[in-house]
Scaffold this active site. Structure first.
Site, PDB file in Angstrom:
ATOM      1  N   HIS A 374       0.799  -1.232   0.000  1.00 36.45           N
ATOM      2  CA  HIS A 374       0.000   0.000   0.000  1.00 36.45           C
ATOM      3  C   HIS A 374       0.828   1.277   0.000  1.00 36.45           C
ATOM      4  CE1 HIS A 374      -3.973  -1.872   0.938  1.00 36.45           C
ATOM      5  NE2 HIS A 374      -3.220  -2.782   1.507  1.00 36.45           N
ATOM      6  N   LYS A 567      -8.571  13.711   5.120  1.00 37.55           N
ATOM      7  CA  LYS A 567      -7.738  12.514   5.078  1.00 37.55           C
ATOM      8  C   LYS A 567      -6.728  12.652   6.199  1.00 37.55           C
ATOM      9  CE  LYS A 567      -6.728  13.736   0.676  1.00 37.55           C
ATOM     10  NZ  LYS A 567      -6.929  12.633  -0.250  1.00 37.55           N
ATOM     11  N   ARG A 568      -5.970  11.572   6.494  1.00 35.97           N
ATOM     12  CA  ARG A 568      -4.929  11.694   7.505  1.00 35.97           C
ATOM     13  C   ARG A 568      -3.990  12.850   7.159  1.00 35.97           C
ATOM     14  NH1 ARG A 568      -4.681   7.704  11.695  1.00 35.97           N
ATOM     15  NH2 ARG A 568      -2.685   8.698  12.094  1.00 35.97           N
ATOM     16  N   LYS A 573       0.739  14.276   1.704  1.00 39.50           N
ATOM     17  CA  LYS A 573      -0.615  14.604   1.221  1.00 39.50           C
ATOM     18  C   LYS A 573      -0.802  16.112   1.035  1.00 39.50           C
ATOM     19  CE  LYS A 573      -2.622  10.541   3.582  1.00 39.50           C
ATOM     20  NZ  LYS A 573      -3.267   9.673   2.569  1.00 39.50           N
ATOM     21  N   THR A 678      -8.672   6.536  -1.858  1.00 42.54           N
ATOM     22  CA  THR A 678      -9.989   5.936  -2.084  1.00 42.54           C
ATOM     23  C   THR A 678     -11.089   6.979  -1.877  1.00 42.54           C
ATOM     24  OG1 THR A 678      -9.760   5.073   0.163  1.00 42.54           O
ATOM     25  CG2 THR A 678      -9.500   3.513  -1.637  1.00 42.54           C
ATOM     26  N   LYS A 682     -14.850   8.148  -3.777  1.00 43.96           N
ATOM     27  CA  LYS A 682     -16.131   8.404  -3.103  1.00 43.96           C
ATOM     28  C   LYS A 682     -16.692   9.765  -3.491  1.00 43.96           C
ATOM     29  CE  LYS A 682     -14.337   5.684   0.704  1.00 43.96           C
ATOM     30  NZ  LYS A 682     -13.543   5.760   1.950  1.00 43.96           N
TER      31      LYS A 682
HETATM   32  C1  GPK Z   1      -1.045   2.976   3.075  1.00 43.62           C
HETATM   33  F1  GPK Z   1       0.989   2.210   3.873  1.00 43.62           F
HETATM   34  C2  GPK Z   1      -0.220   2.627   4.108  1.00 43.62           C
HETATM   35  C3  GPK Z   1      -0.677   2.739   5.446  1.00 43.62           C
HETATM   36  O1  GPK Z   1       0.063   2.468   6.394  1.00 43.62           O
HETATM   37  N1  GPK Z   1      -1.944   3.167   5.651  1.00 43.62           N
HETATM   38  C4  GPK Z   1      -2.765   3.494   4.623  1.00 43.62           C
HETATM   39  O2  GPK Z   1      -3.932   3.854   4.856  1.00 43.62           O
HETATM   40  C5  GPK Z   1      -3.235   3.779   2.243  1.00 43.62           C
HETATM   41  N2  GPK Z   1      -2.310   3.407   3.332  1.00 43.62           N
HETATM   42  C6  GPK Z   1      -2.574   4.550   1.109  1.00 43.62           C
HETATM   43  O3  GPK Z   1      -1.896   5.665   1.636  1.00 43.62           O
HETATM   44  C7  GPK Z   1      -3.667   4.988   0.137  1.00 43.62           C
HETATM   45  O4  GPK Z   1      -3.102   5.639  -0.965  1.00 43.62           O
HETATM   46  C8  GPK Z   1      -4.472   3.779  -0.328  1.00 43.62           C
HETATM   47  O5  GPK Z   1      -5.586   4.183  -1.076  1.00 43.62           O
HETATM   48  C9  GPK Z   1      -4.954   2.973   0.863  1.00 43.62           C
HETATM   49  O6  GPK Z   1      -3.877   2.627   1.717  1.00 43.62           O
HETATM   50  C10 GPK Z   1      -5.652   1.690   0.459  1.00 43.62           C
HETATM   51  O7  GPK Z   1      -4.862   0.964  -0.438  1.00 43.62           O
END
Ligand code: GPK
Length: 837
Positions: A374, A567-568, A573, A678, A682
């Site tokens: 991810h 978002k976080r 970001k 994601t 949405k």
């Molecule tokens: C990726 F590595 C990580 C993590 O520790 N936490 C997290 O939420 C996210 N992510 C990505 O940052 C997003 O771009 C992605 O859409 C999401 O995972 C789902 O794949």
């Protein structure tokens, strides 16, 4: 047992376990029954919360009967199942979703109303299940919804944390964290299975012996043990009887306390160890896209993977099949590297306990597992220090070293005499102390590795896994573009738009086949339809304005453009770039004449999101946003032309209000850093346009909606390294508009500038790692294009409709089907409604 029962006993059971009807009166009876017995309350002392509890319990009864039927039939059919291992399931609220998915919402609405309560108020009483940080955890929740809806035999495995992601409050503009003790009241959405308990060991030593054939055997003798207790969370599919399961493990002390302390007669120490056992599943680690490296986190990971694997293996053994059939019955998906120890644990079970040869075991293991990556951010890569690991899991360390040895031998054979290559590919990093690279272990132990959007999946092949692609070949590395469930993220959160779409398309089939939304494209020429579309958007904005009033004490006009970034909070970001551009906008408005101001597009800039408690720079960004908001919102020279709000404690249920109300949302990560995103999906699904970089899934959204319906700016992923290099070594000057903004902060326009100095330092030429300066001009220009486009409301409404119409690809149903066909090799099965409880 049942077979030995006389006929009248069998008949009696059949009669009494007949499923109840779902008419209004039966449902009302079940609600009142729960009020008076389960809750032991009377009608005259009922508040919304007790009403919620009673309705939830009544809903739960219906969920559990579906769950029972599904799981019963599934164990008879015994098909290949997929197990989705995720340390996070960010489910949010359950009641509304369960009622909608089971097709009971309308009946419950009416039943409740006649009992003197209102469904919307009751829904608000439910606390979120917030067992996740952000995108990764919410993705797991969307996938569980799709797996259930598409009738796939699938289980999730995770941890039942006592404390979910912390609650965020804003005090003097700063984030403060409060514990989220979400289990304060009984949780009706889980089923405690106190009978399902598994012993999990830690520490101790490894016994090495020779068996009767002279083969060396290893036997791990743990020094401590804890119990894993199962809690099951039913996940109903939409428009199907099927109901899947997420099994969450809770840690408890074993009955005889800690073995060593107790045997040594140290009673107090053994009681203390018992409390330590409960700590394992106490709290969710609040880091997103970063690695904390805490011993307790490693304990969580082993506790969870070992319990899950024992459960999976026990279920497999019931079928009396050969071990070589294991990969034909079981697929295990690793959600990030967090569950990678499952690879090692299965190898240990097969070799040490089931006495398979190393090679036979390893073939089974690698055919069983697949791994989803991810992120490419280096600070997020999981590594565990070898000494700490050895102390907790001595046998597993030996197995990892063996896996690594055999793997590197094969690499050496294929590419001889390349020490650099072996160093780069090794599962063990030669640092002080040595580190275990979990991503390498996950790649070596899996048969497929996937990224989460096309750009990201290509990027991992040329960066973090480059050597592995050359060694294994391209086929092992594939793309599975993320998706979101249209049930929660449109049907549930935007009921008016859902109803309009169903009315327009003639039926609600689009909820299970999102590509049908393309039928909306034909309606852009219909002025009456456009008006309905925009009226719904405005209604949703009114609802969000109320939430903003309540949570931020700021009045915003629903006629302004709603601009959202939720978002976080993370440097990559670039919420910082967003607030800097807001300051630029503020300064521009301040410099205008009254006549010029008349043509400014009013905007409400909405922020939300949590920063990891230890992430200092991210927390300063929150402070800056709030300091800017405090000045801008009360400046009479600006009035309604610009408002800035930070909505505290962003979570799933808040997102359900924000997402349908957005006109434009910001997905502006430095190209190459956001794996997918994601929320972008949405927002667009709900007719909100996006402004974004060519990053993650934005690239694919652009492909689907076309360049007229999205605002793209900034550099591309392949340009990033060159720009960084040029800034470091060729002294590229800072963007002049950005320079003006920084000067304004430094002059003290927004509180004491000293506060923000560490933040401003990140922009120093040569240190601007996330390229805010080089993207700033094109970002400002893109925002101006947004303003201009929004003023042409008729055109905008067409764009909005086309956005929704072209989002079919981003249903999590599509994602899950791709995983099922290309990785798991599983098929849907159908649950018969056998009509009993
Ligand atoms: C990726 F590595 C990580 C993590 O520790 N936490 C997290 O939420 C996210 N992510 C990505 O940052 C997003 O771009 C992605 O859409 C999401 O995972 C789902 O794949």
């Amino acid at each position: 047992e049942k077979a030995k029962w006389p006929k009248e006993t069998v008949d009696l059971w059949a009669k009494l376990s007949k499923k109840e009807a779902n008419d209004i009166e039966t449902i009302q009876r079940s609600i009142v029954h729960h009020v008076t017995t389960t809750l032991a309350r009377a009608a005259y002392n009922m508040d919304n919360f007790s009403a919620y509890q009673a309705v939830a319990l009544s809903t739960r009864d219906r969920l559990i009967s579906r769950w029972n039927e599904t799981q019963g039939q599934l164990s008879k059919i015994d098909p290949k199942r997929v197990y989705y291992l995720s340390l996070e399931f960010l489910l949010g609220r359950s009641m509304d979703n369960a009622l909608l998915n089971m097709g009971l919402k309308g009946t419950y609405d009416k039943s409740i109303e006649k009992l003197g309560f209102n469904m919307e108020d009751i829904i608000e009483s439910e606390v979120d299940a917030a067992l996740g940080n952000g995108g990764l955890g919410r993705l797991a929740a969307c996938y569980m919804d799709s797996l259930a809806t598409l009738d796939y035999p699938a289980w999730g495995y995770g941890l039942r944390y006592n404390y979910g992601i912390f609650q965020q409050r804003i005090v003097d503009g700063y984030q403060t964290e409060y514990p989220d003790y979400w289990l304060n009241f009984d949780n009706p959405w889980e089923l405690a299975r106190l009978d399902i308990s598994i012993q999990i060991g830690f520490g101790g030593h490894v016994q090495t012996t020779q068996d009767e054939y002279g083969v060396t055997r290893h036997n791990w003798v743990p020094g401590q043990s804890v119990q894993a207790i199962a809690y099951d969370v039913p996940i109903p599919g939409y428009d199907t009887e099927n109901c899947n399961n997420i099994r969450l493990w809770r840690s408890k002390p074993t009955r005889v306390f800690d073995l060593t302390s107790f045997n040594e007669g140290n009673y107090e120490k053994s009681v203390e160890d018992a409390t330590n056992a409960e700590k394992i599943t106490s709290v969710l680690y609040p880091n997103d896209n970063t690695m904390a490296g805490k011993e307790l986190r490693l304990k969580q990971q082993y506790f969870w993977t070992a319990a899950s694997l024992h459960d999976i293996v026990r279920r497999f053994k019931k079928s009396m099949r050969e071990w070589s059939d294991f990969p034909d019955q079981v697929a295990i998906q690793l959600n990030d590297t967090h569950p990678t120890l499952a690879i090692v644990e299965l190898q240990r079970l097969l070799v040490d306990e089931e006495m398979l040869s190393w090679d036979d075991a390893w073939e089974i293991v690698t055919k069983t597992f697949a791994f989803t990556n991810h992120t490419v951010l280096p600070e997020a890569m999981e590594k565990w220090s070898v000494p700490m690991f050895e102390y907790l899991l001595p046998r597993h360390l030996q197995i990892i070293f063996d896996i690594n040895l055999f793997f590197l031998q094969k690499v050496e054979k294929k590419v001889p005499n390349d020490r650099g290559l072996l160093n780069r590919m090794s599962i063990i990093e030669e640092a002080q102390p040595q580190q275990i690279r979990m991503a390498h272990l996950a790649v070596v132990g899996s048969h497929k590795v996937n990224g989460v959007a096309a750009l990201h999946s290509n990027l991992i092949k040329t960066t973090i896994f480059k050597d592995f692609v050359e060694y294994y070949g391209e086929e092992k590395f594939i793309n599975m573009t993320n998706g979101v469930t249209p049930r929660r993220w449109l049907h549930q959160s935007n009921p008016q738009l859902s109803a309009l779409i169903t009315q327009t398309l003639g039926n609600d089939k689009w909820l299970k086949d999102l590509s049908l939304l393309k039928g909306l494209a034909a309606k852009t020429g219909d002025a009456a339809f456009r008006k309905k579309w925009m009226t719904i958007k405005r209604n949703n904005k009114v609802r969000l304005a109320e939430l903003i009033k309540e949570r931020c004490q700021v009045e915003v006009s629903p006629d302004a453009l709603f601009d959202v970034q939720v978002k976080r909070i993370h440097e990559y970001k670039r919420q910082f770039m967003n607030i800097l551009s807001v300051i630029h906008r503020y300064r521009t408005i301040k410099s205008m004449t009254a006549a010029q101001k008349a043509s400014v597009q009013p905007r409400v800039v909405i922020f939300g999101g949590k920063a990891a408690p230890g992430y200092y720079i991210a927390k300063l960004v929150i402070k800056l946003i709030n300091s800017v908001a405090a000045v801008v919102n009360q400046d009479p020279a600006v009035g309604d032309l610009l408002k800035v709000v930070f909505i505290p404690d962003y979570n799933v249920s808040v997102a359900e209000v924000i997402v349908p109300a957005s006109d434009i949302s910001q997905h502006i990560s430095t190209a190459g850093t956001e794996a997918s995103g994601t929320s972008n999906m949405k927002f667009v699904l709900n007719g909100g346009l996006i402004i974004g970089t060519l990053d993650g899934a934005n690239v694919e959204i652009l492909e689907e909606v076309g360049e007229d319906n999205i605002f793209i700016f900034g550099c591309m992923a392949h340009e990033v390294e060159d720009i960084r290099h040029a800034q470091r070594y060729r002294g590229v000057p800072m963007d002049p508009a950005l320079q003006g903004v920084i000067s304004a902060i430094e002059k003290g326009t927004f509180e004491d500038p000293k506060i923000f100095q560490p933040l401003i330092s990140t922009l120093t030429v040569g240190k601007d790692f996330y390229l805010i300066s080089s993207d700033f001009a094109s970002y400002i220009a893109a925002n101006q294009q947004v303003d201009a486009a929004y003023k042409k409301q008729e055109e905008w409404s067409k764009k909005s409709i086309l956005c929704t119409a072209h989002m079919g690809k981003f249903s999590s149903d599509r994602s899950v089907k791709e995983y099922a066909d290309e990785i798991w090799n599983i098929k849907p099965y159908s649950v018969e409604d056998e009509g009993h409880l």
